[in-house]
Design a protein around this motif. Structure first.
Motif, PDB file in Angstrom:
ATOM      1  N   ASP A  67    -100.422 -41.913 -40.356  1.00  0.00           N
ATOM      2  CA  ASP A  67     -99.329 -42.230 -39.423  1.00  0.00           C
ATOM      3  C   ASP A  67     -99.695 -43.410 -38.533  1.00  0.00           C
ATOM      4  OD1 ASP A  67     -97.671 -40.289 -40.423  1.00  0.00           O
ATOM      5  OD2 ASP A  67     -98.064 -38.833 -38.830  1.00  0.00           O
ATOM      6  N   ALA A  68    -100.943 -43.441 -38.076  1.00  0.00           N
ATOM      7  CA  ALA A  68    -101.400 -44.555 -37.233  1.00  0.00           C
ATOM      8  C   ALA A  68    -101.389 -45.857 -38.024  1.00  0.00           C
ATOM      9  CB  ALA A  68    -102.799 -44.266 -36.694  1.00  0.00           C
ATOM     10  N   ALA A  69    -101.801 -45.779 -39.297  1.00  0.00           N
ATOM     11  CA  ALA A  69    -101.795 -46.969 -40.156  1.00  0.00           C
ATOM     12  C   ALA A  69    -100.368 -47.439 -40.417  1.00  0.00           C
ATOM     13  CB  ALA A  69    -102.505 -46.658 -41.473  1.00  0.00           C
ATOM     14  N   LEU A  70     -99.484 -46.490 -40.662  1.00  0.00           N
ATOM     15  CA  LEU A  70     -98.086 -46.829 -40.939  1.00  0.00           C
ATOM     16  C   LEU A  70     -97.433 -47.502 -39.731  1.00  0.00           C
ATOM     17  CD1 LEU A  70     -96.341 -46.508 -43.434  1.00  0.00           C
ATOM     18  CD2 LEU A  70     -95.550 -44.307 -42.543  1.00  0.00           C
ATOM     19  N   GLN A  71     -97.847 -47.090 -38.549  1.00  0.00           N
ATOM     20  CA  GLN A  71     -97.336 -47.704 -37.317  1.00  0.00           C
ATOM     21  C   GLN A  71     -97.696 -49.190 -37.273  1.00  0.00           C
ATOM     22  OE1 GLN A  71     -98.711 -45.443 -33.957  1.00  0.00           O
ATOM     23  NE2 GLN A  71     -96.778 -45.623 -32.890  1.00  0.00           N
ATOM     24  N   ILE A  82    -105.454 -45.148 -46.914  1.00  0.00           N
ATOM     25  CA  ILE A  82    -105.189 -45.939 -45.700  1.00  0.00           C
ATOM     26  C   ILE A  82    -105.683 -47.373 -45.877  1.00  0.00           C
ATOM     27  CG2 ILE A  82    -105.858 -46.207 -43.265  1.00  0.00           C
ATOM     28  CD1 ILE A  82    -105.721 -43.066 -43.139  1.00  0.00           C
ATOM     29  N   THR A  83    -106.806 -47.545 -46.552  1.00  0.00           N
ATOM     30  CA  THR A  83    -107.321 -48.890 -46.830  1.00  0.00           C
ATOM     31  C   THR A  83    -106.300 -49.685 -47.636  1.00  0.00           C
ATOM     32  OG1 THR A  83    -109.604 -48.050 -46.819  1.00  0.00           O
ATOM     33  CG2 THR A  83    -109.231 -50.190 -47.853  1.00  0.00           C
TER      34      THR A  83
END
Length: 198
Positions: A10-14, A52-53
């Protein structure tokens, strides 16, 4: 700011949503994420870390769309956001101009999954079904030698990256197709067909 060892998707998508406007680029990043998750399972690695990478790897492309800036300019932003250094280093390594050598399997997998997803998407889009569900490496192979087709997909780089990862090129293509099928609906490439067996 200290890097967060438990970094969430979720943090990465943000970050992706903040920095990327292009629907096609977001789809590319989602495709690379799916391929990276496939290879994390294949190599018995951390699926979230690898995914995430893949999701973040091109987050800075719209802001820094040149090969000498891409990755390098984005790395400090990722560090400020608490992205683990292992992810930052992998993202840096997928751009040769960064000077960060690809040494880990994570780094090699990201490099191998990047260009190939674009070629696979292009092949799927010109099929009557416009679908990944009936696509195999045979169809990609037919388009491989046509350098005018999906000219932006660097065939030499794809071959080199696959060799670095230690996987047969056409097996790699099939692996990435399988991975991308998992999110075909999200990519708009599900068509109305069912997977074929060849």
């Amino acid at each position: 700011m200290q890097p967060n060892p438990v970094y969430t998707r979720d943090a990465a998508l943000q970050i992706v949503q903040e920095y990327i406007q292009s629907h096609n680029l977001i789809n590319h990043m989602l495709s690379v994420e799916a391929a990276m998750r496939f290879y994390a399972r294949y190599f018995h690695e951390d699926e979230d870390l690898w995914g995430i990478t893949g999701l973040l790897h091109d987050f800075d492309w719209e802001k820094y769309p040149t090969l000498d800036q891409h990755g390098v300019a984005g790395a400090p932003i990722l560090r400020e956001r608490g992205v683990p250094e292992v992810i930052v280093q992998a993202i840096l390594s997928h751009v040769d101009s960064s000077g960060v050598a690809r040494e880990t399997t994570l780094q090699k997998a990201l490099f191998a999954c990047d260009e190939i997803t674009g070629l696979i998407t292009a092949v799927a889009l010109v099929r009557p079904s416009r679908s990944l569900m009936d696509l195999t490496s045979k169809s990609v192979k037919k388009k491989w030698k046509d350098k005018a087709f999906a000219a932006g997909a660097n065939r030499d780089e794809i071959e080199h990256a696959t060799q670095e990862l230690g996987i047969d090129l056409w097996q790699h293509v099939d692996n990435v197709i399988l991975a991308m099928r998992e999110i075909a609906s999200q990519l708009g490439l599900a068509g109305e067909t069912t997977p074929s067996v060849e």
